[in-house]
Write a protein that holds these residues in place. Structure first.
Motif, PDB file in Angstrom:
ATOM      1  N   GLY A 124       0.813  -1.206   0.000  1.00  0.00           N
ATOM      2  CA  GLY A 124       0.000   0.000   0.000  1.00  0.00           C
ATOM      3  C   GLY A 124       0.843   1.250   0.000  1.00  0.00           C
ATOM      4  O   GLY A 124       2.050   1.214   0.253  1.00  0.00           O
ATOM      5  N   THR A 138      -5.947  -6.024   5.610  1.00  0.00           N
ATOM      6  CA  THR A 138      -5.993  -6.339   4.187  1.00  0.00           C
ATOM      7  C   THR A 138      -4.928  -7.344   3.756  1.00  0.00           C
ATOM      8  O   THR A 138      -5.025  -7.923   2.682  1.00  0.00           O
ATOM      9  N   LYS A 189      -5.463  -1.096   8.870  1.00  0.00           N
ATOM     10  CA  LYS A 189      -5.853  -1.473   7.510  1.00  0.00           C
ATOM     11  C   LYS A 189      -4.789  -2.355   6.869  1.00  0.00           C
ATOM     12  O   LYS A 189      -5.106  -3.337   6.182  1.00  0.00           O
ATOM     13  N   CYS A 207      -2.718   5.772  -7.006  1.00  0.00           N
ATOM     14  CA  CYS A 207      -2.936   4.359  -6.674  1.00  0.00           C
ATOM     15  C   CYS A 207      -3.991   3.736  -7.573  1.00  0.00           C
ATOM     16  O   CYS A 207      -3.852   2.590  -8.024  1.00  0.00           O
ATOM     17  N   SER A 208      -5.036   4.498  -7.851  1.00  0.00           N
ATOM     18  CA  SER A 208      -6.089   4.002  -8.736  1.00  0.00           C
ATOM     19  C   SER A 208      -5.549   3.752 -10.136  1.00  0.00           C
ATOM     20  O   SER A 208      -5.859   2.734 -10.766  1.00  0.00           O
ATOM     21  N   PRO A 228      -2.857  -0.626  -3.697  1.00  0.00           N
ATOM     22  CA  PRO A 228      -3.729  -0.202  -2.596  1.00  0.00           C
ATOM     23  C   PRO A 228      -3.316   1.156  -2.010  1.00  0.00           C
ATOM     24  O   PRO A 228      -2.133   1.477  -1.930  1.00  0.00           O
TER      25      PRO A 228
END
Length: 355
Positions: free
Chosen positions: A229, A344, A340, A294-295, A300
């Motif tokens: 991430g 995850t 998180k 990130c998108s 992530p």
């Protein structure tokens, strides 16, 4: 470059990064990877066996990376280590930023030295379940510059991995220098056979930082390291209104401190404002920041951490921000990100299972 694979941007007749002629043959001229390949370890390495034996006692290995310096990567590494240790995990923090080791200060360990035993080098301990290793413990003078070429840096990283006796660890956090250089290739190759959980990449919101983070993500994909991430650090200035300083600009351009006058008015007229948190954008995030990046890159996004002067103070003093009730902006944000990360990536099961 896992298993000696040829990099995507290599020249047509690349001999391969594991070849003895890597970075040195005529085919390497002009290749963007030439210097890295020339200095990286090659061929079968007997030290890798010793490293694998050491790392067999480490359950999880997490790299903390950044594309650019000064984004708060080491601060995040330190606070991540504090947070995991507070959950009663056995934690090791390895600082491989050879030329700029800041971890000893951020853990409150300045002036400490490494000790040796028949088991190897002993980490310096903050608590019984939080050990630290850094070149910062080896410098006779903290102001001394470390002026080393790639092979010597790689040699020390390898020595840290094979000679430091951590004992049984739940987590080994590796704080790497910014960029994608010798140290990064060395740590990935040395840990290749021992399973690295992945990398956390730290950035700030502005485009000048995100440009380099994209390269960091690309590096991870090329060498086969999972991106756990991205953390957007310094995401706006956030602090209690009572900590603000108010200035009045005079006609001559000077600034006069009117903080007491302003606070007196607030206390008299609107005391309920004293409990508010003041927020302000510091860096331009109009381009969408780390969320958009990130998108676009399919990795992530873990969350945002505000620029909090009290977090900076905790890092300067080598303290955990989670033990400081005054870090009302940064500590909850960091906790949410770490929770998180654990959730995850299946690491939260360690807590529920009492491992």
């Amino acid at each position: 470059m896992e298993n000696g694979d040829v990099p995507e941007d290599a020249n047509e007749h690349c001999p391969g990064p594991q070849s003895e002629s890597a970075g040195k043959s005529d085919a390497c001229e002009g290749c963007p990877n030439q210097q890295i390949c020339a200095t990286a370890p090659k061929g079968p390495d007997p030290d890798l066996v010793a490293i694998a034996e050491r790392m067999a006692n480490v359950k999880h290995k997490i790299l903390v990376l950044s594309g650019k310096g000064g984004v708060g990567k080491s601060t995040f590494s330190a606070q991540l280590a504090f947070a995991l240790a507070a959950k009663d995990f056995q934690v090791g923090l390895l600082d491989i930023d050879i030329c700029g080791p800041s971890i000893p200060k951020m853990l409150g360990l300045e002036g400490q030295e490494i000790h040796q035993s028949n088991l190897g080098w002993s980490p310096v301990y903050v608590e019984s379940n939080l050990g630290v290793m850094s070149i910062g413990f080896m410098l006779p003078n903290p102001d001394d510059a470390v002026i080393w070429r790639g092979p010597r840096k790689n040699g020390l990283i390898k020595q840290f991995l094979k000679d430091v006796y951590w004992g049984e660890l739940d987590f080994l956090i590796v704080d790497a220098p910014p960029g994608t250089s010798d140290e990064h290739i060395s740590i990935v190759q040395c840990l290749d056979a021992t399973t690295v959980d992945g990398a956390i990449i730290v950035t700030t919101p502005q485009q000048v930082s995100l440009i380099d983070v994209r390269k960091e993500v690309s590096f991870c994909k090329k060498v086969g390291v999972k991106v756990l991430g991205v953390v957007e650090n310094m995401s706006g200035l956030s602090q209690p209104i009572t900590d603000l300083k108010f200035m009045k600009l005079t006609d001559s351009g000077e600034q006069n401190d009117v903080t007491e006058w302003v606070m007196e008015i607030i206390r008299e007229k609107s005391p309920e404002l004293l409990s508010l948190i003041a927020c302000s954008e510091v860096f331009d995030s109009s381009g969408g920041g780390a969320v958009k990046m990130c998108s676009e890159m399919g990795v992530p996004f873990l969350g945002k951490v505000p620029l909090d002067p009290l977090l900076c103070k905790a890092a300067e003093e080598g303290r955990s921000c989670f033990a400081d009730t005054r870090c009302v902006s940064s500590a909850p944000a960091l906790k949410k990100i770490i929770d998180k990360l654990m959730e995850t990536n299946g690491l939260s099961m360690l807590v529920s299972n009492g491992v």
